[in-house]
Design a protein around this motif. Structure first.
Motif, PDB file in Angstrom:
ATOM      1  N   VAL A 141       0.843  -1.202   0.000  1.00  0.00           N
ATOM      2  CA  VAL A 141       0.000   0.000   0.000  1.00  0.00           C
ATOM      3  C   VAL A 141       0.871   1.241   0.000  1.00  0.00           C
ATOM      4  O   VAL A 141       0.618   2.203  -0.738  1.00  0.00           O
ATOM      5  CB  VAL A 141      -0.957  -0.022   1.219  1.00  0.00           C
ATOM      6  CG1 VAL A 141      -1.629   1.315   1.415  1.00  0.00           C
ATOM      7  CG2 VAL A 141      -2.008  -1.120   1.037  1.00  0.00           C
ATOM      8  N   LYS A 142       1.948   1.225   0.848  1.00  0.00           N
ATOM      9  CA  LYS A 142       2.848   2.390   0.904  1.00  0.00           C
ATOM     10  C   LYS A 142       3.535   2.604  -0.440  1.00  0.00           C
ATOM     11  O   LYS A 142       3.659   3.738  -0.922  1.00  0.00           O
ATOM     12  CB  LYS A 142       3.893   2.172   1.996  1.00  0.00           C
ATOM     13  CG  LYS A 142       4.808   3.361   2.194  1.00  0.00           C
ATOM     14  CD  LYS A 142       5.796   3.092   3.314  1.00  0.00           C
ATOM     15  CE  LYS A 142       6.671   4.262   3.562  1.00  0.00           C
ATOM     16  NZ  LYS A 142       7.734   4.498   2.680  1.00  0.00           N
ATOM     17  N   ARG A 145       1.056   4.073  -2.753  1.00  0.00           N
ATOM     18  CA  ARG A 145       0.837   5.497  -2.432  1.00  0.00           C
ATOM     19  C   ARG A 145       2.025   6.345  -2.885  1.00  0.00           C
ATOM     20  O   ARG A 145       1.842   7.424  -3.443  1.00  0.00           O
ATOM     21  CB  ARG A 145       0.623   5.671  -0.923  1.00  0.00           C
ATOM     22  CG  ARG A 145      -0.745   5.274  -0.475  1.00  0.00           C
ATOM     23  CD  ARG A 145      -0.945   5.612   0.979  1.00  0.00           C
ATOM     24  NE  ARG A 145      -2.232   5.126   1.444  1.00  0.00           N
ATOM     25  CZ  ARG A 145      -2.533   4.912   2.683  1.00  0.00           C
ATOM     26  NH1 ARG A 145      -1.646   5.122   3.631  1.00  0.00           N
ATOM     27  NH2 ARG A 145      -3.732   4.483   3.002  1.00  0.00           N
ATOM     28  N   ASP A 146       3.233   5.833  -2.551  1.00  0.00           N
ATOM     29  CA  ASP A 146       4.430   6.584  -2.960  1.00  0.00           C
ATOM     30  C   ASP A 146       4.479   6.734  -4.478  1.00  0.00           C
ATOM     31  O   ASP A 146       4.814   7.812  -5.000  1.00  0.00           O
ATOM     32  CB  ASP A 146       5.704   5.878  -2.464  1.00  0.00           C
ATOM     33  CG  ASP A 146       5.879   5.968  -0.955  1.00  0.00           C
ATOM     34  OD1 ASP A 146       5.183   6.803  -0.330  1.00  0.00           O
ATOM     35  OD2 ASP A 146       6.700   5.205  -0.399  1.00  0.00           O
ATOM     36  N   VAL A 149       1.870   9.227  -5.377  1.00  0.00           N
ATOM     37  CA  VAL A 149       2.338  10.589  -5.064  1.00  0.00           C
ATOM     38  C   VAL A 149       3.358  11.027  -6.096  1.00  0.00           C
ATOM     39  O   VAL A 149       3.325  12.173  -6.593  1.00  0.00           O
ATOM     40  CB  VAL A 149       2.921  10.639  -3.629  1.00  0.00           C
ATOM     41  CG1 VAL A 149       3.677  11.927  -3.380  1.00  0.00           C
ATOM     42  CG2 VAL A 149       1.803  10.479  -2.615  1.00  0.00           C
TER      43      VAL A 149
END
Length: 185
Positions: A141-142, A145-146, A149
Motif C-alpha cells: 500500500v505504501k 501510495r508513494d 504521489v
C-alpha cells in the motif's frame, strides 16, 4: 518262655514222631535232623542273633523314620519356597503391570503436551505469517501510495510547468518563503 514254646511247636510238628523203629538212635535220620536243628537253634539263640536282628531292624526302622522326617522337612521347605516364589512372581507381575500403566500414563501425558506444544507452534507461525502478510500488505500500500504521489507530483509539475509563467513562479516562491518564515517564528 517264648523260646520253649517255639521249640515245643517245632518238635510236635516234626515228622520224627511218625518214623518207625527206635527214635533215639543215630541211625534214625529224623532223630539226627532233629538234634542238628535243635543245636542250630540253640547256637543262634546263644549268639543272640534274634536280638541282633531286632537291633538291626530297629536301626533300619529308625533310619527309615529319620529319612521320612527329613523328607517331610524337605517337602515343607520346598512348599514354603514355592509359596515364596509364587508371591514374588505375583509381586513382580503386579509391579510390571504398574510400570506399564505408569508408562502408558506418561506416554499419554507426553502426547498431550506435544499436542499443546504443536498447537502453540502453529499459533505462533500463523501469527508470524499474518504479521508478514500485514507487513507485506502495508508495504505494498505504501509503495502504491508513494508511486501515486510520485505520479501525481510529476503530473502536477508538468501541468504547473505548462501553465505557470516566470512571474507566477516568483510569486509562489515568495509566498512559500513567507509561510516558512511565519512557521519558524
Amino acid at each position: 518262655m517264648r523260646i520253649t514254646a517255639t521249640l515245643f511247636a517245632l518238635f510236635a510238628a516234626s515228622p520224627a514222631l511218625a518214623a518207625s523203629g527206635p527214635f533215639l538212635s543215630l541211625k534214625n535220620t529224623n532223630f539226627v535232623v532233629l538234634i542238628s536243628f535243635l543245636l542250630f537253634v540253640g547256637l543262634i539263640v546263644a549268639l543272640k542273633v534274634p536280638g541282633k536282628i531286632g537291633e538291626m531292624l530297629d536301626k533300619r526302622a529308625a533310619g527309615i523314620k529319620s529319612d521320612l522326617d527329613e523328607a517331610r522337612a524337605l517337602r515343607e521347605e520346598a512348599q514354603t519356597l514355592l509359596a515364596s516364589y509364587e508371591r514374588k512372581q505375583k509381586e513382580v507381575q503386579d509391579q510390571a503391570a504398574r510400570i506399564v500403566e505408569h508408562a502408558k500414563a506418561e506416554a499419554a501425558a507426553a502426547a498431550d503436551k506435544a499436542k499443546e506444544d504443536l498447537k502453540g507452534t502453529i499459533a505462533r507461525r500463523l501469527q508470524a505469517a499474518e504479521e508478514q502478510i500485514a507487513s507485506a500488505e502495508a508495504g505494498a500500500v505504501k509503495e502504491v501510495r508513494d508511486r501515486a504521489v510520485a505520479v501525481a507530483i510529476a503530473a502536477a509539475r508538468d501541468v504547473i510547468a505548462k501553465q505557470m509563467t516566470a512571474a507566477d513562479g516568483n510569486k509562489l516562491i515568495d509566498e512559500a518563503i513567507a509561510e516558512v518564515g511565519d512557521k519558524l517564528h
